[in-house]
Scaffold this active site. Structure first.
Site, PDB file in Angstrom:
ATOM      1  N   ARG A   1       0.830  -1.224   0.000  1.00 36.82           N
ATOM      2  CA  ARG A   1       0.000   0.000   0.000  1.00 36.82           C
ATOM      3  C   ARG A   1       0.860   1.267   0.000  1.00 36.82           C
ATOM      4  NH1 ARG A   1      -5.734   1.301   3.020  1.00 36.82           N
ATOM      5  NH2 ARG A   1      -5.928   3.394   2.177  1.00 36.82           N
TER       6      ARG A   1
ATOM      7  N   ASN B   1       1.586   5.990  -1.916  1.00 30.81           N
ATOM      8  CA  ASN B   1       2.158   7.251  -1.450  1.00 30.81           C
ATOM      9  C   ASN B   1       3.145   7.829  -2.464  1.00 30.81           C
ATOM     10  OD1 ASN B   1       0.735   6.933   0.941  1.00 30.81           O
ATOM     11  ND2 ASN B   1       2.367   5.730   1.870  1.00 30.81           N
TER      12      ASN B   1
ATOM     13  N   HIS C   1       3.930  16.226   0.848  1.00 34.42           N
ATOM     14  CA  HIS C   1       3.566  16.721   2.181  1.00 34.42           C
ATOM     15  C   HIS C   1       4.561  17.789   2.638  1.00 34.42           C
ATOM     16  CE1 HIS C   1       0.966  12.933   3.189  1.00 34.42           C
ATOM     17  NE2 HIS C   1       0.359  13.796   2.392  1.00 34.42           N
TER      18      HIS C   1
HETATM   19  N1  GLY Z   1      -3.890   7.842  -0.246  1.00 41.33           N
HETATM   20  C1  GLY Z   1      -3.075   6.715  -0.072  1.00 41.33           C
HETATM   21  C2  GLY Z   1      -3.771   5.561   0.556  1.00 41.33           C
HETATM   22  O1  GLY Z   1      -4.972   5.561   0.671  1.00 41.33           O
HETATM   23  O2  GLY Z   1      -3.121   4.625   0.949  1.00 41.33           O
END
Ligand code: GLY
Length: 374
Positions: free
Chosen positions: A259, A263, A270
């Site tokens: 996941r 990013n 950021h």
């Molecule tokens: N916006 C990145 C995630 O949902 O993992």
């Protein structure tokens, strides 16, 4: 358009449904109702009209007497959806409203708005009475392809984005194409950066299609007419991006590995957004993500992960698509914020670097080494 599902150990936990308009929203809500479903709508004040449209479809204020469906509309709460207002105080205010409305553990929260609204409403629903059910109607491109899918909820804290939150899946995310017709162009492009990001992560031929669609929009004399004439292409791209995200989240819901790829561009983004806030500059999240992806491509090239020329070709595509790629701040100015990013661990940052379109890698790198390369 087919529904997409997010699974947890083989069990579907979140459904992504698609519609041209709000026509099927009652069906989506009814599918959640085993019996009477007390629905509390939480909406961004800027898109209250969409919430009102949905409420009218459910039978509105009189829905208690309606025998058309099990939905009982119990109230509407509007909020100010800005990064400054994305705070614990706003979540507490929402919880206070729910309590005063008499919302019990059967309450069903329907959030209508962009990512700030869905993040906050999802968080409030996750903690209210130890968690009540919720669903999203995202009204921006950015939330349709990213924020409203995958279960990340939360608020900003101590000047850092999304520092407090939980991962909990909405029962459904209803993606409606019509809402995009009134979205300001800059907000649309902000979402387009996340759309393009999805296809740099997993291509399937969609990256080139997205760049072509966005280039056409950029060059169009009449953008509204272009959008209206290409709604089918856009909806198909949104569907593909949602499928990429749903697949990644199914494989790694709690971000222990794959996941992190979502990013892509965000560690730089950021830091850029933090600098922008401190300098009073106006940079949207998507603009920061586009710049961040270009910087990630640059870092990938300099560390030998991407072939020479990759960053340049990506930046050329971004420029055609109307996306920025040049960082307005010197790299050393980004370092402090990158080190304090919640994704950083002991000075090691999980950089997400694109080796090519459709091939991104997670590379743990010392922040100082990365900065030296740039
Ligand atoms: N916006 C990145 C995630 O949902 O993992």
């Amino acid at each position: 358009m087919d529904d997409i599902f997010i699974y947890d150990r083989g069990i579907p936990v979140s459904r992504i449904a698609f519609g041209q308009d709000f026509g099927d929203i009652v069906k989506a809500l009814d599918a959640c109702a085993g019996g009477p479903l007390p629905v509390y709508v939480v909406a961004d004040a800027n898109v209250e009209r969409f919430a009102d449209e949905i409420i009218a479809l459910t039978g509105g204020e009189d829905s208690g007497a309606s025998c058309r469906s099990n939905i009982r509309f119990c109230g509407k709460y509007t909020l100010k959806a800005t990064e400054e207002d994305k705070t614990m105080d706003s979540v507490l205010a929402m919880a206070d409203w729910l309590l005063r409305q008499g919302a019990d553990r059967n309450a069903f929260i329907l959030a209508v708005g962009g990512g700030i609204t869905t993040d906050m409403a999802g968080f409030a629903a996750s903690v209210y009475k130890r968690g009540v059910r919720f669903a999203y109607v995202p009204t921006t491109l950015l939330s349709q392809v990213d924020a409203a899918i995958g279960g990340k909820t939360g608020v900003n804290f101590d000047s850092y984005k999304n520092m407090l939150g939980v991962i909990r899946q909405p029962e459904f995310t209803y993606i409606c194409a019509d809402v995009l017709k009134t979205l300001p162009h800059r907000d649309f492009l902000s979402g387009a950066a996340e759309l393009v990001k999805s296809f740099i992560i997993e291509d399937g031929g969609n990256y080139a299609m997205a760049v072509e669609f966005l280039s056409g929009l950029e060059d169009a004399d009449n953008r509204d007419a272009y959008m209206a004439g290409h709604m089918d292409v856009l909806l198909s791209l949104i569907h593909s991006a949602a499928a990429v995200k749903a697949g990644v989240v199914t494989r790694d819901q709690f971000e222990t590995g794959e996941r992190r790829k979502l990013n892509l561009g965000h560690t730089f983004a950021h830091a850029i957004e933090k600098n922008a806030r401190l300098s009073g500059d106006d940079i949207t999240h998507g603009e920061a993500v586009a710049i961040g992806m270009a910087m990630a491509a640059e870092l990938a090239e300099r560390t030998g992960i991407a072939a020479p020329g990759f960053a340049k070709s990506l930046k050329k595509d971004f420029s055609k698509a109307g996306l920025p790629s040049t960082c307005p701040y010197p790299v050393p100015q980004l370092v402090e914020a990158m080190g304090r990013d919640k994704k950083a661990e002991n000075g090691i940052v999980h950089f997400v670097l694109p080796a090519a379109v459709g091939d991104v890698r997670i590379c743990d790198m010392e922040l100082s080494a990365a900065v030296r390369s740039l």
